[in-house]
Design an enzyme around this catalytic site. Structure first.
Site, PDB file in Angstrom:
ATOM      1  N   LYS A   1      11.072  -3.040  14.184  1.00  0.00           N
ATOM      2  CA  LYS A   1      12.299  -3.612  14.729  1.00  0.00           C
ATOM      3  C   LYS A   1      12.224  -3.725  16.250  1.00  0.00           C
ATOM      4  O   LYS A   1      12.549  -4.767  16.830  1.00  0.00           O
ATOM      5  CB  LYS A   1      13.475  -2.721  14.309  1.00  0.00           C
ATOM      6  CG  LYS A   1      14.810  -3.367  14.491  1.00  0.00           C
ATOM      7  CD  LYS A   1      15.915  -2.507  13.875  1.00  0.00           C
ATOM      8  CE  LYS A   1      15.743  -2.384  12.379  1.00  0.00           C
ATOM      9  NZ  LYS A   1      16.731  -1.559  11.725  1.00  0.00           N
TER      10      LYS A   1
ATOM     11  N   GLY B   1      14.021   4.054   2.809  1.00  0.00           N
ATOM     12  CA  GLY B   1      14.348   5.464   2.568  1.00  0.00           C
ATOM     13  C   GLY B   1      14.946   6.159   3.779  1.00  0.00           C
ATOM     14  O   GLY B   1      15.361   7.310   3.707  1.00  0.00           O
TER      15      GLY B   1
ATOM     16  N   MET C   1      17.364   6.597   7.489  1.00  0.00           N
ATOM     17  CA  MET C   1      18.623   6.234   8.110  1.00  0.00           C
ATOM     18  C   MET C   1      18.429   4.912   8.829  1.00  0.00           C
ATOM     19  O   MET C   1      17.423   4.696   9.470  1.00  0.00           O
ATOM     20  CB  MET C   1      19.001   7.295   9.137  1.00  0.00           C
ATOM     21  CG  MET C   1      20.360   7.052   9.702  1.00  0.00           C
ATOM     22  SD  MET C   1      20.625   7.877  11.248  1.00  0.00           S
ATOM     23  CE  MET C   1      20.486   6.484  12.348  1.00  0.00           C
TER      24      MET C   1
ATOM     25  N   ARG D   1      11.947 -10.239  11.540  1.00  0.00           N
ATOM     26  CA  ARG D   1      10.630  -9.720  11.143  1.00  0.00           C
ATOM     27  C   ARG D   1      10.021 -10.722  10.187  1.00  0.00           C
ATOM     28  O   ARG D   1      10.733 -11.566   9.623  1.00  0.00           O
ATOM     29  CB  ARG D   1      10.752  -8.345  10.486  1.00  0.00           C
ATOM     30  CG  ARG D   1      11.547  -8.396   9.237  1.00  0.00           C
ATOM     31  CD  ARG D   1      11.786  -7.026   8.643  1.00  0.00           C
ATOM     32  NE  ARG D   1      12.802  -7.192   7.608  1.00  0.00           N
ATOM     33  CZ  ARG D   1      13.495  -6.228   7.081  1.00  0.00           C
ATOM     34  NH1 ARG D   1      13.321  -4.995   7.488  1.00  0.00           N
ATOM     35  NH2 ARG D   1      14.386  -6.463   6.152  1.00  0.00           N
TER      36      ARG D   1
ATOM     37  N   HIS E   1      -6.919   8.867 -20.235  1.00  0.00           N
ATOM     38  CA  HIS E   1      -7.731   8.021 -21.109  1.00  0.00           C
ATOM     39  C   HIS E   1      -6.981   6.732 -21.431  1.00  0.00           C
ATOM     40  O   HIS E   1      -7.514   5.627 -21.305  1.00  0.00           O
ATOM     41  CB  HIS E   1      -8.061   8.791 -22.394  1.00  0.00           C
ATOM     42  CG  HIS E   1      -8.856   7.989 -23.378  1.00  0.00           C
ATOM     43  ND1 HIS E   1      -8.259   7.242 -24.375  1.00  0.00           N
ATOM     44  CD2 HIS E   1     -10.181   7.793 -23.490  1.00  0.00           C
ATOM     45  CE1 HIS E   1      -9.200   6.625 -25.059  1.00  0.00           C
ATOM     46  NE2 HIS E   1     -10.380   6.945 -24.558  1.00  0.00           N
TER      47      HIS E   1
ATOM     48  N   SER F   1     -26.303   1.484  -9.042  1.00  0.00           N
ATOM     49  CA  SER F   1     -24.886   1.165  -9.215  1.00  0.00           C
ATOM     50  C   SER F   1     -24.108   2.459  -9.065  1.00  0.00           C
ATOM     51  O   SER F   1     -24.375   3.434  -9.779  1.00  0.00           O
ATOM     52  CB  SER F   1     -24.645   0.550 -10.595  1.00  0.00           C
ATOM     53  OG  SER F   1     -23.271   0.323 -10.764  1.00  0.00           O
TER      54      SER F   1
ATOM     55  N   THR G   1     -18.474   5.598  -9.295  1.00  0.00           N
ATOM     56  CA  THR G   1     -17.573   6.356  -8.416  1.00  0.00           C
ATOM     57  C   THR G   1     -16.555   7.193  -9.188  1.00  0.00           C
ATOM     58  O   THR G   1     -15.918   8.050  -8.596  1.00  0.00           O
ATOM     59  CB  THR G   1     -16.852   5.396  -7.452  1.00  0.00           C
ATOM     60  OG1 THR G   1     -16.379   4.273  -8.205  1.00  0.00           O
ATOM     61  CG2 THR G   1     -17.791   4.923  -6.363  1.00  0.00           C
TER      62      THR G   1
ATOM     63  N   CYS H   1     -19.620   0.343 -10.063  1.00  0.00           N
ATOM     64  CA  CYS H   1     -19.008  -0.007 -11.349  1.00  0.00           C
ATOM     65  C   CYS H   1     -17.936   0.990 -11.770  1.00  0.00           C
ATOM     66  O   CYS H   1     -17.443   0.936 -12.878  1.00  0.00           O
ATOM     67  CB  CYS H   1     -20.071  -0.149 -12.434  1.00  0.00           C
ATOM     68  SG  CYS H   1     -20.964   1.379 -12.735  1.00  0.00           S
TER      69      CYS H   1
END
Ligand code: PEP
Ligand code: MG
Length: 889
Positions: free
Chosen positions: A22, A100, A102, A335, A451, A778, A781, A846
């Site tokens: 703002k 959220g 004020m 904005r 799962h 590969s 992760t 992957c």
């Protein structure tokens, strides 16, 4: 800029970190000469210091005084002076807009004396008392934290007494009486009087803004929106202009384009004789901008002129707040406006056509998440809905179907043409067939990486998980909602995987035109044109290739239609379920080599067919097939169940098949305390070499078949869970022996590569050695996250992740978005080390993160060659990969 407090004339729109959104935009509007009431911004650094020190930091009060004095000089009035008072607004403004927190206190500076001064200077008693009661109400609610309802009820009661439903009918006496009432509420609720000292009002309001950074609502919002905890908020103090002066005054909000559809043309609401909060609070009916033009043509024309200037200046759709005070237009806020996903794409295209932005900018301005939201079918928002509960929004989409409580029923009913929703406490690999058959999956336990969630997302199935209000009784085929409503098998349910909502009955669903388009439907639609513009440019701009995780020919074909450039992960374990489970059992309990070979020989043609289909669907593109990874006991009956079955049979003197006893012995032998750290991946390949050999043979024979048929198969055989190059060497020797054999039998070389997953920290550390044997890497992760943090993927999410999120230990689950600092370091190191040995090493990812926007940007930055994700996320990954490269420019 020095100090904590900055005049609007000092900043600009790029200083959102310091001035908040703002404040930065007020500064920008001031500097381009728009009519902005003067004021100053207390910056986010002051907020951070305040929160750290538990009070105003040194020097801040003096700086506020200095700027306030300057403002008083400009306005020719003093804050709260008894004769002709200056009044100010105090508004919060963080870097990202945050509902959220004020937001606003207006009319600060009024008190029992200055209200008289305001009445005199404005020549309106009513206006002055109306302003005072508004201050008390807002100050009471937002600064003193009193339940706002106490004020609004008093106001309502007063209106009722007058027999009116409009606040405009309240006269001076009514407003004076309300002021007294409000002051009493404040005294009763806080134990002290409303502060009469204007400066004390200002300081308390500033503190309240700072404190509001840490309210529960604000924290929750930040968590959902992934806004960092440590940004802090700025505070804007601004001279008041009054929309509540009379009918020649008013307040409004407007958008420079339609934020819902993205259509060109202004759009907004105006309310006469009102202050800003009345417009949004809906206390009276607002009028459209077209009506505003009738009411005050001059201000309307000026507003339109300003909106045009703002769009040209920001080169984007803006939203604004404005006030008209006695015929004079003032800008209070602007904005870059929030918009729906649909509007984001349309606005991009329109602005490109208008020459306001180029296509690169159109790509930068939309996100993968927005594209994803356009791809899911959705519930018709105008329809009636009967909400039962809200769970975790695990896999987006809208699904309607009859509740079923087990997989066989799901499969059976679906085969009869019924749409079903599979409802389970939680799912396991046994539920796969039911999940495939169902339109959606609903579970009462588990989070976003349970799962159910992972598998559902992988398949593009709608899923709501962790709906813990539901008591699921699978045996009785029903669930109870919070002890109340009961849903039985066959009752219709609607689940919204985008919001986590669960409804009783059928909510009407509307199809995604975007998916229809990706699937090849060529009907025209302006949204599709907008999506196409962006996708074409993103594909052009990206360096990362995008592959898909797909285990079937159908998924592979769909992934290709969605733009996948190969398969990055074909998990083969799915190919051992259903009827084939029996063959796996036979393999495990085989007593000698001949028995093992027979079981493997039975699996071989089935696997070959699986692979041939996938290679055909991806003809000419690389297909990475991973040899079986999970522990074998996942294919066997459950230990307790089988033990109980045999014990019961023994006790009742029933005959037990010998095979069952052998099976039990195998289950006991294979039972593991920590299966994720047990006999799985490459370890299986070393322990039971025939298994990997059979798979390698199936892959290579399928490729040979494709070659014979004139195809162009490009298989890449991938070994999971390697920690040492020696493991890979052992397995690779076996695979190459099979390759030689197949080549000899078929009379031709079968082009293929053998590579490995990097999903253990040790593998990342020793990637230079592993690359001596691996022809590609590969990154897995999912496991790499699990193994780096020491988290058991299936257990942690539902047990303590929410405490971790609450405590700010993560902003987001590391299974959802890559932990770039820790797990990412392994990815970076593994890539660099691998390429030290093999400079042209092909490296991809992957794990689930391959489809996550933030993670994709990281993978781009560390120089991976491709990401691989579920077919439905392929377009999202294409877009984000394009954005990543454009951002990097
Ligand atoms: C991984 O670990 O990232 C991976 C892709 O393998 P899975 O999820 O099947 O263990
Ligand atoms: Mg893995």
């Amino acid at each position: 800029m020095t100090g904590y407090v900055h005049d609007f004339a000092e900043g600009d729109k790029d200083q959102k970190d310091l001035l908040g959104g703002k404040g930065a935009n007020l500064a920008e509007m001031t500097n381009i000469g728009l009519p902005v009431p003067p004021g100053f911004t207390i910056d986010t650094e002051a907020c951070r210091a305040y929160l750290a020190e538990g009070g105003f930091p040194d020097g801040l009060p003096e700086e506020v005084t200095e700027h306030l004095t300057a403002l008083e000089r400009t306005m020719g009035r003093q804050l709260g002076a008894a004769d002709d008072p200056l009044l100010v607004s105090v508004r919060s403004g963080a870097k990202f807009s945050m509902p959220g927190m004020m937001e606003t206190v207006l009319n600060v500076g009024l008190n029992d004396e200055s209200v008289g001064g305001l009445a005199a200077s404005s020549d309106s008693e009513r206006f002055a008392w109306d302003s005072y009661r508004r201050l008390l109400q807002m100050f009471g609610g937002t600064v003193l934290d009193i339940d706002g309802q106490l004020f609004s009820e008093a106001l309502e009661a007063r209106k009722q007494e007058k027999g009116s439903d409009s606040d405009l009918d309240l006269d001076v006496e009514d407003l004076q009486a309300l002021v007294e009432q409000f002051k009493t509420i404040i005294r009763d609720e806080t134990g002290r009087d409303f502060p009469q000292d204007p400066r004390e009002q200002l300081d308390l309001a500033i503190k309240a803004v700072f404190d509001s950074w840490n309210t529960d609502r604000a924290r929750l919002y930040r968590r959902q929106e992934r806004i960092p905890e440590d940004l802090g908020t700025a505070v804007n103090v601004q001279a008041m202009v009054f929309g509540n002066f009379g009918m020649d005054s008013g307040s409004g909000v407007a958008f420079t384009r339609d934020p819902a559809s993205g259509d060109q043309g202004v759009y907004g609401d105006y309310l006469q004789n009102a202050q800003g909060e009345d417009v949004v609070a809906g206390i009276r009916n607002t009028v459209s901008l077209a009506d505003f033009a009738e009411i005050d043509r001059t201000s309307y024309d000026e507003l339109l002129e300003i909106m045009k200037r703002l769009e040209e200046h920001y080169r984007d759709m803006c939203d604004i707040e404005f006030t008209v005070e006695r015929g004079k237009l003032w800008m209070l806020q602007t904005r870059v406006g929030k918009r729906t996903a649909e509007a984001a794409f349309r606005i991009g295209r329109h602005m490109t056509d208008e020459g306001l932005i180029d296509t690169d900018e159109a790509v930068r301005r939309v996100t993968g998440a927005q594209l994803a939201s356009l791809m899911f079918p959705r519930f018709d928002e105008d329809a009636d809905r009967d909400l039962l509960t809200v769970g975790v929004n695990a896999s987006p989409g809208a699904a309607v179907g009859k509740a079923v409580f087990d997989s066989p029923t799901a499969v059976e009913w679906a085969a009869n043409g019924e749409d079903v929703i599979l409802v389970r406490k939680e799912t396991n690999p046994d539920d796969l067939s039911g999940m495939v058959a169902a339109r959606g999956i609903l579970t009462s336990r588990g989070g976003k990486t349970s799962h159910a969630a992972v598998v559902a997302r992988g398949m593009g199935r709608t899923c709501v998980s962790g709906a813990d209000d539901l008591e699921v009784d699978a045996a009785a085929k029903r669930f109870t909602v919070d002890g109340g409503t009961v849903i039985e098998e066959g009752d219709t349910l609607s689940i919204d995987g985008t919001t986590g909502e669960v409804f009783a009955g059928a909510v009407p669903v509307v199809d995604s035109v975007v998916v229809r388009h990706f699937e090849g439907d060529d009907s025209e639609d302006d949204l599709i044109e907008a999506v196409d513009l962006v996708m074409t440019r993103a594909d052009d701009a990206r360096r990362l290739r995008v592959r898909a995780n797909a285990d079937t020919a159908e998924d592979a074909a769909r992934a290709r239609r969605f733009g996948a450039e190969g398969i990055g992960l074909c998990r083969t374990e799915h190919m051992f379920l259903g009827e084939r489970r029996q063959l796996v059992e036979d393999l495990i309990i085989a007593e000698d080599e001949a028995g093992q070979e027979a079981a493997l020989a039975a699996l071989l043609p089935l696997q070959r067919e699986d692979f041939a289909g996938i290679l055909e669907a991806m003809d000419g593109l690389p297909v990475t097939i991973r040899l079986i990874d999970p522990p074998l006991h996942e294919f066997l009956p459950e230990l307790t169940e089988l033990s109980v079955e045999i014990a019961v049979a023994d006790a009742t003197g029933e005959q037990v098949e010998e095979k069952k006893r052998t099976l039990l012995a195998a289950v006991q032998r294979l039972h593991e305390q920590n299966p994720m750290l047990g006999l799985r991946g490459v370890r299986l390949g070393i322990q039971i070499p025939g298994l990997f050999e059979m798979q390698a043979r199936a892959i290579l024979e399928a490729a040979a078949d494709r070659l014979d048929a004139g195809g162009d198969p490009r298989p890449e055989i991938m070994v999971p869970l390697v920690a040492s190059v020696r493991e890979l060497d052992v397995v690779k020797r076996h695979i190459e022996a099979v390759a030689r054999d197949v080549a000899e039998r078929r009379g031709r070389e079968i082009p293929h590569q053998v590579g490995t997953m990097i999903e253990l920290p040790r593998a990342a550390f020793l990637a230079d050695r592993i690359a001596k044997s691996a022809e590609f890497f590969s990154f897995g992760t999912n496991d790499l996250t699990q193994m780096s943090w020491g988290f058991s993927r299936d257990d942690v999410e539902s047990s303590f992740f929410s405490a971790y999120l609450d405590n700010g230990i993560f902003d987001v689950s590391p299974f959802e978005s890559l932990d770039t600092l820790g797990v990412g370091a392994f990815v970076r190191m593994g890539t660099e080390k691998g390429r030290e040995t093999r400079p042209d090493l092909k490296v991809g990812v992957c794990g689930e993160h391959g489809g996550d926007p933030a993670s994709i940007h990281f993978f781009h930055s560390v120089g991976l060659d491709y990401v691989s994700c579920s077919p439905f996320r392929v377009p999202v990954a294409r877009l984000e990969a394009g954005r990543a490269n454009l951002d990097a420019d």
